[in-house]
Design a protein around this motif. Structure first.
Motif, mmCIF file in Angstrom:
data_model
loop_
_atom_site.group_PDB
_atom_site.id
_atom_site.type_symbol
_atom_site.label_atom_id
_atom_site.label_comp_id
_atom_site.label_asym_id
_atom_site.label_seq_id
_atom_site.Cartn_x
_atom_site.Cartn_y
_atom_site.Cartn_z
ATOM 1 N N GLY A 40 0.781 -1.236 0.000
ATOM 2 C CA GLY A 40 0.000 0.000 0.000
ATOM 3 C C GLY A 40 0.807 1.275 0.000
ATOM 4 N N CYS A 41 2.089 1.224 -0.278
ATOM 5 C CA CYS A 41 2.905 2.441 -0.303
ATOM 6 C C CYS A 41 2.310 3.431 -1.304
ATOM 7 C CB CYS A 41 4.343 2.105 -0.691
ATOM 8 S SG CYS A 41 5.408 3.567 -0.766
ATOM 9 N N PRO A 42 2.227 4.716 -0.937
ATOM 10 C CA PRO A 42 1.634 5.710 -1.837
ATOM 11 C C PRO A 42 2.542 6.138 -2.988
ATOM 12 C CG PRO A 42 2.341 6.761 0.180
ATOM 13 C CD PRO A 42 2.541 5.276 0.374
ATOM 14 N N ALA A 43 3.776 5.655 -3.027
ATOM 15 C CA ALA A 43 4.687 6.024 -4.118
ATOM 16 C C ALA A 43 4.181 5.464 -5.452
ATOM 17 C CB ALA A 43 6.081 5.492 -3.826
ATOM 18 N N ARG A 44 4.591 6.104 -6.519
ATOM 19 C CA ARG A 44 4.198 5.661 -7.861
ATOM 20 C C ARG A 44 4.724 4.249 -8.114
ATOM 21 N NH1 ARG A 44 6.923 8.691 -12.591
ATOM 22 N NH2 ARG A 44 8.088 6.778 -12.818
ATOM 23 N N PRO A 45 3.901 3.350 -8.643
ATOM 24 C CA PRO A 45 4.364 1.983 -8.923
ATOM 25 C C PRO A 45 5.476 1.961 -9.974
ATOM 26 C CG PRO A 45 1.969 2.110 -9.049
ATOM 27 C CD PRO A 45 2.481 3.519 -8.944
ATOM 28 N N CYS A 46 6.366 1.010 -9.826
ATOM 29 C CA CYS A 46 7.462 0.848 -10.780
ATOM 30 C C CYS A 46 7.010 -0.009 -11.961
ATOM 31 C CB CYS A 46 8.648 0.191 -10.092
ATOM 32 S SG CYS A 46 8.326 -1.520 -9.576
ATOM 33 N N LEU A 47 7.880 -0.148 -12.927
ATOM 34 C CA LEU A 47 7.631 -1.069 -14.025
ATOM 35 C C LEU A 47 7.754 -2.499 -13.508
ATOM 36 C CD1 LEU A 47 9.741 0.613 -16.835
ATOM 37 C CD2 LEU A 47 7.263 0.700 -16.533
ATOM 38 N N ARG A 48 6.981 -3.390 -14.066
ATOM 39 C CA ARG A 48 6.972 -4.771 -13.591
ATOM 40 C C ARG A 48 8.356 -5.418 -13.650
ATOM 41 N NH1 ARG A 48 2.809 -9.662 -14.982
ATOM 42 N NH2 ARG A 48 3.901 -11.208 -13.754
ATOM 43 N N GLN A 49 9.117 -5.167 -14.704
ATOM 44 C CA GLN A 49 10.422 -5.807 -14.824
ATOM 45 C C GLN A 49 11.416 -5.325 -13.769
ATOM 46 O OE1 GLN A 49 9.150 -3.872 -17.392
ATOM 47 N NE2 GLN A 49 10.741 -2.544 -18.209
ATOM 48 N N ASN A 50 11.122 -4.224 -13.090
ATOM 49 C CA ASN A 50 12.004 -3.708 -12.044
ATOM 50 C C ASN A 50 11.588 -4.143 -10.640
ATOM 51 O OD1 ASN A 50 13.510 -2.350 -13.982
ATOM 52 N ND2 ASN A 50 12.185 -0.554 -13.868
ATOM 53 N N LEU A 51 10.447 -4.793 -10.520
ATOM 54 C CA LEU A 51 9.934 -5.204 -9.208
ATOM 55 C C LEU A 51 10.562 -6.526 -8.767
ATOM 56 C CD1 LEU A 51 7.882 -4.534 -6.950
ATOM 57 C CD2 LEU A 51 6.267 -6.019 -8.152
ATOM 58 N N ARG A 52 10.999 -6.576 -7.531
ATOM 59 C CA ARG A 52 11.534 -7.789 -6.918
ATOM 60 C C ARG A 52 10.713 -8.035 -5.651
ATOM 61 N NH1 ARG A 52 13.250 -10.233 -10.590
ATOM 62 N NH2 ARG A 52 14.364 -11.600 -9.207
ATOM 63 N N VAL A 53 10.518 -9.286 -5.293
ATOM 64 C CA VAL A 53 9.666 -9.646 -4.166
ATOM 65 C C VAL A 53 10.494 -10.391 -3.114
ATOM 66 C CG1 VAL A 53 7.569 -10.859 -3.478
ATOM 67 C CG2 VAL A 53 7.727 -9.869 -5.767
ATOM 68 N N PHE A 54 10.321 -9.984 -1.859
ATOM 69 C CA PHE A 54 10.999 -10.627 -0.732
ATOM 70 C C PHE A 54 9.957 -11.023 0.311
ATOM 71 C CE2 PHE A 54 14.264 -8.032 -2.651
ATOM 72 C CZ PHE A 54 15.384 -8.837 -2.589
ATOM 73 N N ASP A 55 10.272 -12.041 1.096
ATOM 74 C CA ASP A 55 9.367 -12.479 2.157
ATOM 75 C C ASP A 55 9.458 -11.594 3.390
ATOM 76 O OD1 ASP A 55 8.281 -14.602 0.693
ATOM 77 O OD2 ASP A 55 9.902 -15.933 1.306
#
Length: 75
Positions: A40-55
């Motif tokens: 829910g961060c209010p910052a502008r979403p990044c491009l999908r290829q730049n997103l990384r997911v951590f637990d």
């Protein structure tokens, strides 16, 4: 380690939750900026290829990402 190689690439469900700012309990990190955010961060979403997911926040920080200054990065 290069930030764009750290963490996991988002699945379809991850991406939908990220864009919809839905709670998942996961930590979102942006490889191009070196920042990690909470759900829910209010910052502008990044491009999908730049997103990384951590637990966890600790995993993102161990990979070299810093907490977002807007949302606190998943505290």
């Amino acid at each position: 380690m290069k930030l764009h190689l750290a963490g996991q690439a988002p699945t379809e469900d991850d991406w939908a939750a990220f864009v919809g700012r839905q709670p998942t309990g996961r930590v979102w990190a942006v490889a191009t900026t070196g920042i990690h955010c909470r759900d829910g961060c209010p910052a502008r979403p990044c491009l999908r290829q730049n997103l990384r997911v951590f637990d966890t926040r600790a995993m993102a920080e161990a990979a070299g990402f810093r907490a977002c200054k807007r949302c606190g990065g998943g505290a």
